[in-house]
Design a protein around this motif. Structure first.
Motif, PDB file in Angstrom:
ATOM      1  N   TRP A  79      -5.995   6.866  10.322  1.00  0.00           N
ATOM      2  CA  TRP A  79      -6.359   6.971   8.910  1.00  0.00           C
ATOM      3  C   TRP A  79      -6.266   8.414   8.423  1.00  0.00           C
ATOM      4  O   TRP A  79      -5.810   8.669   7.303  1.00  0.00           O
ATOM      5  CB  TRP A  79      -7.769   6.423   8.692  1.00  0.00           C
ATOM      6  N   ILE A  94      -4.080  13.207  -2.247  1.00  0.00           N
ATOM      7  CA  ILE A  94      -3.850  11.779  -2.041  1.00  0.00           C
ATOM      8  C   ILE A  94      -3.883  11.019  -3.369  1.00  0.00           C
ATOM      9  O   ILE A  94      -4.521  11.441  -4.329  1.00  0.00           O
ATOM     10  CB  ILE A  94      -4.913  11.169  -1.095  1.00  0.00           C
ATOM     11  N   GLY A  97       0.417   3.232   2.100  1.00  0.00           N
ATOM     12  CA  GLY A  97       0.585   3.374   3.542  1.00  0.00           C
ATOM     13  C   GLY A  97       1.884   2.810   4.070  1.00  0.00           C
ATOM     14  O   GLY A  97       2.234   3.070   5.223  1.00  0.00           O
ATOM     15  N   PHE A 108      -5.189   4.749  -2.456  1.00  0.00           N
ATOM     16  CA  PHE A 108      -6.471   4.338  -1.881  1.00  0.00           C
ATOM     17  C   PHE A 108      -7.341   3.744  -2.991  1.00  0.00           C
ATOM     18  O   PHE A 108      -7.508   4.359  -4.044  1.00  0.00           O
ATOM     19  CB  PHE A 108      -7.148   5.530  -1.211  1.00  0.00           C
ATOM     20  N   SER A 156      -0.817   1.540   8.700  1.00  0.00           N
ATOM     21  CA  SER A 156       0.460   1.834   8.060  1.00  0.00           C
ATOM     22  C   SER A 156       1.605   1.067   8.722  1.00  0.00           C
ATOM     23  O   SER A 156       2.483   0.523   8.037  1.00  0.00           O
ATOM     24  CB  SER A 156       0.722   3.346   8.109  1.00  0.00           C
ATOM     25  N   ALA A 173      -3.682  10.018   5.633  1.00  0.00           N
ATOM     26  CA  ALA A 173      -4.148  10.791   4.477  1.00  0.00           C
ATOM     27  C   ALA A 173      -3.397  12.110   4.328  1.00  0.00           C
ATOM     28  O   ALA A 173      -3.264  12.628   3.212  1.00  0.00           O
ATOM     29  CB  ALA A 173      -5.645  11.050   4.588  1.00  0.00           C
ATOM     30  N   LEU A 211      -5.255   8.032  -5.552  1.00  0.00           N
ATOM     31  CA  LEU A 211      -6.459   7.199  -5.588  1.00  0.00           C
ATOM     32  C   LEU A 211      -6.378   6.315  -6.827  1.00  0.00           C
ATOM     33  O   LEU A 211      -5.759   6.683  -7.833  1.00  0.00           O
ATOM     34  CB  LEU A 211      -7.710   8.078  -5.655  1.00  0.00           C
ATOM     35  N   SER A 252       0.838  -1.194   0.000  1.00  0.00           N
ATOM     36  CA  SER A 252       0.000   0.000   0.000  1.00  0.00           C
ATOM     37  C   SER A 252       0.876   1.248   0.000  1.00  0.00           C
ATOM     38  O   SER A 252       2.036   1.200   0.415  1.00  0.00           O
ATOM     39  CB  SER A 252      -0.890  -0.005   1.247  1.00  0.00           C
TER      40      SER A 252
END
Length: 358
Positions: A285, A213, A118, A175, A144, A289, A215, A116
């Motif tokens: 979260w 972010i 993250g 995301f 994360s 972000a 996506l 991810s």
């Protein structure tokens, strides 16, 4: 090929099954999940195996399932209960350990791991990084931290075994959204007393104007996995759509008025409301972000000839349309969100954020 997919009934798993079980694919697909779905629709042409990767003998049970398989795609992960971080770590980090051990013991030809954005460290918010950026995670986000710990396990495996080990691919998407996952995403993100249909009707969007972010649509993530399988491509790959999503983009797709609220204040409100059990998302979260970098996806374009077909705005519009339609699938994680069901489970099994299993 004989392909085993852990977490095959989830958000990305469902998109991947649409590709791997297509009539002309020729693949034999085995789905490993805690709650097998009813064999209908995209879940019909899959051999399902019931297994909780957080279980004490997950590695041994998985070893039997992986016997004779060509590829294992590890997607399984946990997002709730957010207050039971020990369980989430057993699923994410412990589950990854089980998959790596079983894949090595079964001499699987290729392991693809769902990482991810993250996993990346803070330090370049709003700027792009390639796959060499430190993957040590965001300390205040349990999700994360676990993604970083799972990658550290893979680092250790590759150091110990080198070319004699199972070849490993790591996908690092932004995301991930899609229409079919709308009910599943809202079940984990919205309080049980808030109807899904309220989301598209929001008149205002209180967010920090700095928001930027990465996506991506689940179909584009699935395509990257398929291309990596076909090319036997290894190493890490960033995956994100263009353009990076900002606050005003979200407000435009929602048809809402954007109002600047500093992320620090938002974080405090999220934390207080989570601790008061008013909503299910922990502060980590939000911290993630406003900490993770944007993604340079040149390596995926070069090695996989991969280019996302969905723009970030189209992907966001797709999932929000799904929210308005209460979109869902036959899969337990992506089933229709029901306020009645959530209330019943809250009363009989405990709140989503505290119950033993999501």
């Amino acid at each position: 090929m004989r392909i085993v997919v852990t977490g095959a009934s989830g958000n990305v798993g469902t998109a991947l099954l649409r590709r791997l079980t297509a009539p002309d694919s020729g693949h034999q697909v085995i789905g490993v999940v805690r709650r097998p779905p009813r064999p209908a629709g995209v879940y019909a042409n899959v051999q399902w195996r019931k297994l909780d990767l957080a279980g004490p003998d997950a590695s041994g049970e998985l070893r039997t399932i992986l016997d004779g398989c060509d590829v294992v795609v590890h997607l399984a992960w946990g997002f709730q209960p957010t207050r039971n971080t020990r369980y989430l770590t057993r699923v994410g980090v412990g589950g990854t350990t089980a998959v790596v051990e079983a894949a090595h013991a079964a001499a699987v030809g290729h392991l693809l791991h769902m990482s991810s954005v993250g996993t990346y460290a803070a330090g370049r918010y709003g700027r792009r990084v390639d796959e060499t950026w430190p993957h040590t995670g965001i300390a205040t986000s349990p999700y994360s931290r676990d993604k970083a710990a799972a990658e550290a396990l893979l680092d250790d495996y590759e150091r110990r075994h080198g070319d004699a080990g199972v070849p490993v691919t790591r996908m690092r998407p932004g995301f991930i959204v899609q229409r079919a996952a709308a009910s599943g995403l809202m079940r984990y993100a919205l309080p049980g007393y808030v109807p899904m249909l309220a989301v598209p009707l929001l008149p205002v969007l209180p967010l920090d104007r700095r928001l930027r972010i990465p996506l991506i649509h689940a179909d584009d993530v699935a395509e990257a996995f398929v291309r990596a399988i076909e090319r036997r491509a290894t190493g890490p790959f960033n995956l994100a759509a263009e353009p990076p999503l900002d606050r005003d983009d979200v407000a435009e797709v929602l048809g809402a008025k954007a109002i600047h609220v500093p992320s620090g204040l938002l974080g405090a409100l999220v934390d207080v409301s989570w601790r008061a059990r008013l909503q299910p998302i922990d502060r980590g979260w939000l911290d993630m972000a406003f900490s993770v970098p944007l993604l340079d996806c040149a390596r995926a374009g070069d090695k996989l000839d991969w280019h996302p077909q969905w723009s970030s705005l189209a992907a966001l519009a797709d999932v929000l349309k799904g929210v308005g339609q209460q979109a869902h699938t036959e899969s337990p994680p992506l089933r229709r969100r029901s306020m009645v069901e959530q209330a019943r489970r809250d009363l009989t099994q405990g709140l989503l954020t505290t119950r033993r299993l999501p």
